[in-house]
Write a protein that holds these residues in place. Structure first.
Motif, PDB file in Angstrom:
ATOM      1  N   GLU A 252      -8.013  -6.929  -5.992  1.00 27.64           N
ATOM      2  CA  GLU A 252      -7.153  -5.881  -5.452  1.00 27.64           C
ATOM      3  C   GLU A 252      -6.684  -4.940  -6.559  1.00 27.64           C
ATOM      4  O   GLU A 252      -6.557  -3.730  -6.351  1.00 27.64           O
TER       5      GLU A 252
ATOM      6  N   ARG B 284      -0.219  -6.562  -7.961  1.00 25.26           N
ATOM      7  CA  ARG B 284      -1.488  -7.283  -7.847  1.00 25.26           C
ATOM      8  C   ARG B 284      -1.782  -8.111  -9.095  1.00 25.26           C
ATOM      9  O   ARG B 284      -2.256  -9.259  -9.000  1.00 25.26           O
TER      10      ARG B 284
ATOM     11  N   LYS C 205       0.824  -1.221   0.000  1.00 22.81           N
ATOM     12  CA  LYS C 205       0.000   0.000   0.000  1.00 22.81           C
ATOM     13  C   LYS C 205       0.853   1.265   0.000  1.00 22.81           C
ATOM     14  O   LYS C 205       0.371   2.355  -0.343  1.00 22.81           O
TER      15      LYS C 205
ATOM     16  N   GLN D 214       1.718  -0.837  -7.313  1.00 22.41           N
ATOM     17  CA  GLN D 214       0.704  -1.667  -6.646  1.00 22.41           C
ATOM     18  C   GLN D 214      -0.061  -2.477  -7.683  1.00 22.41           C
ATOM     19  O   GLN D 214      -0.304  -3.678  -7.511  1.00 22.41           O
TER      20      GLN D 214
ATOM     21  N   GLU E  44      -4.226 -11.154  -8.356  1.00 16.75           N
ATOM     22  CA  GLU E  44      -5.190 -10.670  -7.366  1.00 16.75           C
ATOM     23  C   GLU E  44      -6.026  -9.570  -8.017  1.00 16.75           C
ATOM     24  O   GLU E  44      -5.836  -8.376  -7.775  1.00 16.75           O
TER      25      GLU E  44
END
Length: 417
Positions: free
Chosen positions: A306, A298, A287, A294, A303
């Protein structure tokens, strides 16, 4: 038909009548106030006159000084005003490069090199012309041996600026002058790079215990970039077989301005068991990374929930610079998260009721084309597309440039009613 005789240049005819002493006097007068003419004279004579070796070297040196005289007024102006327009700066930079290249051929006598150095040093000290790299390159190019390098180091040291002291210190280290290097090095120990510099010096000198003391102190006290220092200590830990210490340092390196590349590099270092120990800690730091990184992390981990959350927090980029991956990722996620990506695209339109440049209308039209594709091809909701598009069209009916660009970019825009 007979050819017309080639007209004789009046200047050429007059020069043919003048004695050599008169021609020499003319050239000297012209070159006295025109550095570019003086330089061209030396270059011409080197190519066309039978010069001795001494005369050749003298010509090289004089041509170099002529280069300097040619750039000096512009350089002085750049220094006085803290820079200037691109054309002026590029002109001076190109002449400094020519000087540096001529010096690098090692054919310039000492007197000329010292003269160039004397001229360059004040501008290095002021550091106000915006040409530091070129000026330093010329200064170093004047040094043909260790004696020259020592003179340059002493000149840098006398300036007392942090950057010039750094240069002096590096020269003393290169020359093997331990005392002078340590004297200047110990004046300032603030950044990680400072501690790495001293630790690596001691290590190469065979003083390994002292090197590690400095390095460990730097890990606790150092500011700024710690990359080189961490890698130095990590390598020592690896060589000593201290796997935990090695991985702890590599972890610290990875999460310091975390990127996807750093994430992947650290994951590759770990065994499966080791990764289980570090993974949760590392992911808690994601984060803190830039949004673009990020997103990459992800997506790399698949993911997607996310990843779309990261996109949802960001606005659609207003420029194409450095946004290609972000936009490709959005398209990749359209079918799994259509409403979230639609909202993301809509953020790229901004306020569609305001006047803008034609270039901005084009950009917005390109975003609108993506909205159309998502609504019609992904969500299969053409009615929703038409309702939204018609409203936007009506809101901008009095903006011909808007309508022209949208008609050119968005399929079927002109026919919307």
């Amino acid at each position: 038909m007979a050819r017309k005789p080639k007209p004789v240049d009046p200047l050429s005819a007059l020069l043919a009548t003048a004695p050599s002493s008169t021609l020499a006097d003319l050239i000297v007068q012209l070159a006295a106030t025109r550095p570019d003419v003086r330089r061209e004279c030396f270059d011409y004579l080197k190519k066309h006159a039978p010069l001795s070796e001494n005369q050749q070297r003298q010509s090289e040196g004089e041509a170099l000084l002529a280069f300097w005289s040619e750039l000096a007024p512009d350089l002085s102006e750049l220094d006085d005003y803290g820079g200037g327009d691109y054309e002026q700066a590029d002109h001076v930079a190109s002449l400094l490069y020519e000087i540096e290249q001529k010096l690098s051929r090692k054919k310039i006598d000492t007197g000329y090199r010292l003269e160039i150095l004397k001229n360059v040093l004040p501008y290095i000290e002021s550091s106000n012309a915006g040409l530091d790299d070129e000026l330093y390159a010329v200064a170093y190019a004047t040094c043909y041996d260790n004696h020259d390098l020592r003179l340059l180091a002493e000149a840098f040291e006398a300036m007392q600026g942090d950057w010039t002291i750094d240069h002096a210190r590096h020269i003393y280290r290169k020359l093997g002058d331990r005392n002078k290097y340590l004297e200047l090095r110990n004046r300032r120990m603030i950044y990680g790079g400072d501690y790495y510099d001293l630790a690596s010096f001691y290590w190469k000198a065979g003083e390994k215990e002292k090197a590690m003391q400095v390095a460990e102190e730097g890990l606790h006290k150092g500011q700024g970039s710690m990359d080189e220092l961490r890698q130095f200590v990590a390598q020592r830990a690896k060589d000593a077989g201290n796997r935990k210490r090695y991985l702890d340092l590599q972890y610290a390196q990875a999460v310091d301005h975390l990127t996807c590349d750093k994430y992947k590099a650290f994951r590759k270092l770990c065994t499966q068991a080791e990764w289980k120990i570090y993974e949760t800690r590392l992911m808690a730091r994601v984060k803190d990374a830039w949004a673009s990184e990020q997103l990459r992390i992800r997506m790399h981990r698949k993911e997607y929930d996310e990843a779309v959350a990261v996109l949802s927090k960001e606005r659609y980029p207003l420029t194409v610079w450095n946004s290609d991956y972000q936009l490709r990722t959005a398209k990749h996620l359209e079918r799994c998260f259509p409403e979230e990506i639609l909202k993301y695209y809509l953020s790229g339109l901004g306020n569609v009721k305001t006047n803008a440049t034609r270039k901005e209308y084009t950009r917005k039209a390109q975003v609108m084309a993506k909205i159309q594709r998502l609504l019609v091809e992904v969500l299969r909701d053409e009615a929703r597309w038409r309702t939204y598009a018609i409203k936007v069209k009506q809101d901008n009916i009095k903006r011909p440039a808007f309508q022209e660009e949208f008609s050119r970019v968005v399929p079927g825009w002109r026919e919307l009613t």
